[in-house]
Design a protein around this motif. Structure first.
Motif, mmCIF file in Angstrom:
data_model
loop_
_atom_site.group_PDB
_atom_site.id
_atom_site.type_symbol
_atom_site.label_atom_id
_atom_site.label_comp_id
_atom_site.label_asym_id
_atom_site.label_seq_id
_atom_site.Cartn_x
_atom_site.Cartn_y
_atom_site.Cartn_z
ATOM 1 N N ALA A 157 0.959 -1.252 -0.021
ATOM 2 C CA ALA A 157 -0.051 -0.078 -0.099
ATOM 3 C C ALA A 157 0.990 1.266 0.010
ATOM 4 N N SER A 158 1.968 1.248 0.661
ATOM 5 C CA SER A 158 2.867 2.328 0.845
ATOM 6 C C SER A 158 3.653 2.809 -0.754
ATOM 7 N N GLY A 159 3.474 1.906 -1.770
ATOM 8 C CA GLY A 159 4.035 1.983 -2.960
ATOM 9 C C GLY A 159 5.539 1.350 -3.147
ATOM 10 N N LYS A 160 5.873 0.631 -1.817
ATOM 11 C CA LYS A 160 6.913 -0.052 -1.897
ATOM 12 C C LYS A 160 6.659 -1.388 -2.539
ATOM 13 N N LEU A 161 7.735 -1.979 -3.269
ATOM 14 C CA LEU A 161 7.605 -3.276 -3.972
ATOM 15 C C LEU A 161 8.940 -4.098 -3.751
ATOM 16 N N VAL A 162 8.805 -5.442 -4.302
ATOM 17 C CA VAL A 162 9.866 -6.159 -4.304
ATOM 18 C C VAL A 162 9.760 -6.988 -5.524
ATOM 19 N N CYS A 163 10.555 -7.154 -6.495
ATOM 20 C CA CYS A 163 10.388 -7.732 -7.696
ATOM 21 C C CYS A 163 11.677 -8.729 -7.933
ATOM 22 N N THR A 164 11.214 -9.945 -8.128
ATOM 23 C CA THR A 164 11.869 -11.074 -8.335
ATOM 24 C C THR A 164 11.667 -11.719 -9.803
ATOM 25 N N GLY A 165 12.615 -12.825 -9.875
ATOM 26 C CA GLY A 165 12.603 -13.505 -11.210
ATOM 27 C C GLY A 165 13.209 -13.197 -12.330
ATOM 28 N N ALA A 166 13.742 -11.958 -12.303
ATOM 29 C CA ALA A 166 14.245 -11.211 -13.611
ATOM 30 C C ALA A 166 15.533 -11.909 -13.816
ATOM 31 N N LYS A 167 16.055 -11.872 -15.191
ATOM 32 C CA LYS A 167 17.192 -12.592 -15.582
ATOM 33 C C LYS A 167 18.315 -11.528 -15.949
ATOM 34 N N VAL A 168 17.602 -10.346 -16.322
ATOM 35 C CA VAL A 168 18.497 -9.291 -16.665
ATOM 36 C C VAL A 168 17.865 -7.998 -16.083
ATOM 37 N N THR A 169 18.867 -7.032 -15.667
ATOM 38 C CA THR A 169 18.109 -6.041 -15.014
ATOM 39 C C THR A 169 17.135 -4.972 -15.978
ATOM 40 N N SER A 170 17.422 -5.097 -17.134
ATOM 41 C CA SER A 170 16.226 -4.397 -17.945
ATOM 42 C C SER A 170 14.783 -5.097 -17.849
ATOM 43 N N ASP A 171 14.704 -6.266 -17.282
ATOM 44 C CA ASP A 171 13.483 -6.928 -17.276
ATOM 45 C C ASP A 171 12.771 -6.164 -16.024
ATOM 46 N N ILE A 172 13.533 -5.883 -14.733
ATOM 47 C CA ILE A 172 13.040 -5.249 -13.710
ATOM 48 C C ILE A 172 12.568 -4.012 -14.129
ATOM 49 N N HIS A 173 13.216 -3.166 -14.784
ATOM 50 C CA HIS A 173 12.608 -1.707 -15.103
ATOM 51 C C HIS A 173 11.337 -1.910 -15.875
ATOM 52 N N LEU A 174 11.520 -2.888 -16.835
ATOM 53 C CA LEU A 174 10.305 -3.019 -17.734
ATOM 54 C C LEU A 174 8.991 -3.478 -17.058
ATOM 55 N N SER A 175 9.184 -4.502 -16.073
ATOM 56 C CA SER A 175 7.990 -5.074 -15.211
ATOM 57 C C SER A 175 7.475 -3.711 -14.381
ATOM 58 N N VAL A 176 8.368 -3.045 -13.690
ATOM 59 C CA VAL A 176 7.969 -2.238 -12.751
ATOM 60 C C VAL A 176 7.315 -0.952 -13.440
ATOM 61 N N ASN A 177 7.941 -0.668 -14.465
ATOM 62 C CA ASN A 177 7.347 0.194 -15.457
ATOM 63 C C ASN A 177 5.910 0.012 -15.930
ATOM 64 N N THR A 178 5.946 -1.414 -16.332
ATOM 65 C CA THR A 178 4.330 -1.747 -16.999
ATOM 66 C C THR A 178 3.631 -1.617 -15.974
ATOM 67 N N LEU A 179 3.765 -2.135 -14.735
ATOM 68 C CA LEU A 179 2.775 -2.249 -13.252
ATOM 69 C C LEU A 179 2.581 -0.696 -13.103
ATOM 70 N N ARG A 180 3.306 0.237 -13.036
ATOM 71 C CA ARG A 180 3.371 1.354 -12.704
ATOM 72 C C ARG A 180 2.242 2.162 -13.742
ATOM 73 N N SER A 181 2.313 1.572 -15.101
ATOM 74 C CA SER A 181 1.804 2.464 -16.366
ATOM 75 C C SER A 181 0.157 1.702 -16.121
ATOM 76 N N MET A 182 -0.006 0.583 -15.597
ATOM 77 C CA MET A 182 -1.461 0.133 -15.275
ATOM 78 C C MET A 182 -1.877 0.731 -14.074
ATOM 79 N N LEU A 183 -1.177 0.992 -13.054
ATOM 80 C CA LEU A 183 -1.761 1.577 -11.976
ATOM 81 C C LEU A 183 -2.340 2.976 -12.156
ATOM 82 N N GLU A 184 -1.397 3.847 -12.859
ATOM 83 C CA GLU A 184 -1.820 5.136 -13.304
ATOM 84 C C GLU A 184 -3.042 4.958 -14.417
ATOM 85 N N GLU A 185 -3.130 4.208 -15.349
ATOM 86 C CA GLU A 185 -4.263 4.231 -16.243
ATOM 87 C C GLU A 185 -5.419 3.927 -15.347
#
Length: 194
Positions: A157-185
């Motif tokens: 609820a605070s907006g803090k998150l944990v992301c696991t399962g990525a194989k490359v760092t760029s996957d973390i950014h893509l996942s988090v940014n995609t989730l953020r976009s969905m939340l904003e939308e």
């Protein structure tokens, strides 16, 4: 690209742990090897591998009789690879002939933490977003499974998150940014005042 950069600037992401694996493609005598390393734990009744702490590069190595090697505890893919290569050179110094060399180093998991800097209405998010699990009696956050890249995000609820399962760092950014976009939308975020 402009949108991605603007979103990324709003989201703090920190790599917490990288897990990488390799092997030397031969069986080894762990008891003989661990005598050459300081900071080793080896109790085969409890765990089949030796746990070796490296100081520089700072990492934990798990060494198995089969020659399989796991590296954990680094903060980047490069540091994990450096630690495994360093450890292989130390194995050679103990008298192990790495006849087959190291097998390809593979990043198995990158775990990171982040902060969207916004409050999240978890109940609405769980009802609105696909692939979410929210059982507040058991866990205080949403478990969101991202299909691509294949990651799991724990969102609080605070907006803090944990992301696991990525194989490359760029996957973390893509996942988090995609989730953020969905939340904003879906209007599921409320900007925190700081």
């Amino acid at each position: 690209m402009q949108l991605e950069n603007s979103i990324q600037s709003k989201t703090e992401i920190t790599i917490e742990n990288v897990v990488a694996t390799t092997g030397i493609n031969q069986e080894i005598n762990i008891k003989k090897i661990i005598k050459k390393f300081p900071d080793v734990k080896y109790n085969p009744e409890k765990f089949p591998g030796a746990i070796i702490k490296l100081k520089s590069p700072k990492a934990t190595i798990l060494l198995f009789r089969t020659g399989n090697i796991v590296c954990t505890g680094t903060k980047s893919e490069e540091k994990a690879k450096d630690a495994l290569i360093f450890f292989a050179s130390k194995l050679e110094e103990t008298g192990i002939d790495l006849v087959h060399g190291l097998s390809k180093i593979k990043i198995e998991n990158i775990a990171s933490s982040g902060n969207l800097k916004s409050e999240i209405h978890l109940e609405n998010a769980a009802r609105t977003l696909p692939r979410c699990l929210y059982e507040p009696e058991q866990f205080p956050g949403i478990i969101h499974r991202m299909p691509y890249p294949k990651t799991v995000i724990l969102l609080f609820a605070s907006g803090k998150l944990v992301c696991t399962g990525a194989k490359v760092t760029s996957d973390i950014h893509l996942s988090v940014n995609t989730l953020r976009s969905m939340l904003e939308e879906k209007n599921l975020m409320k900007l925190c005042k700081k």
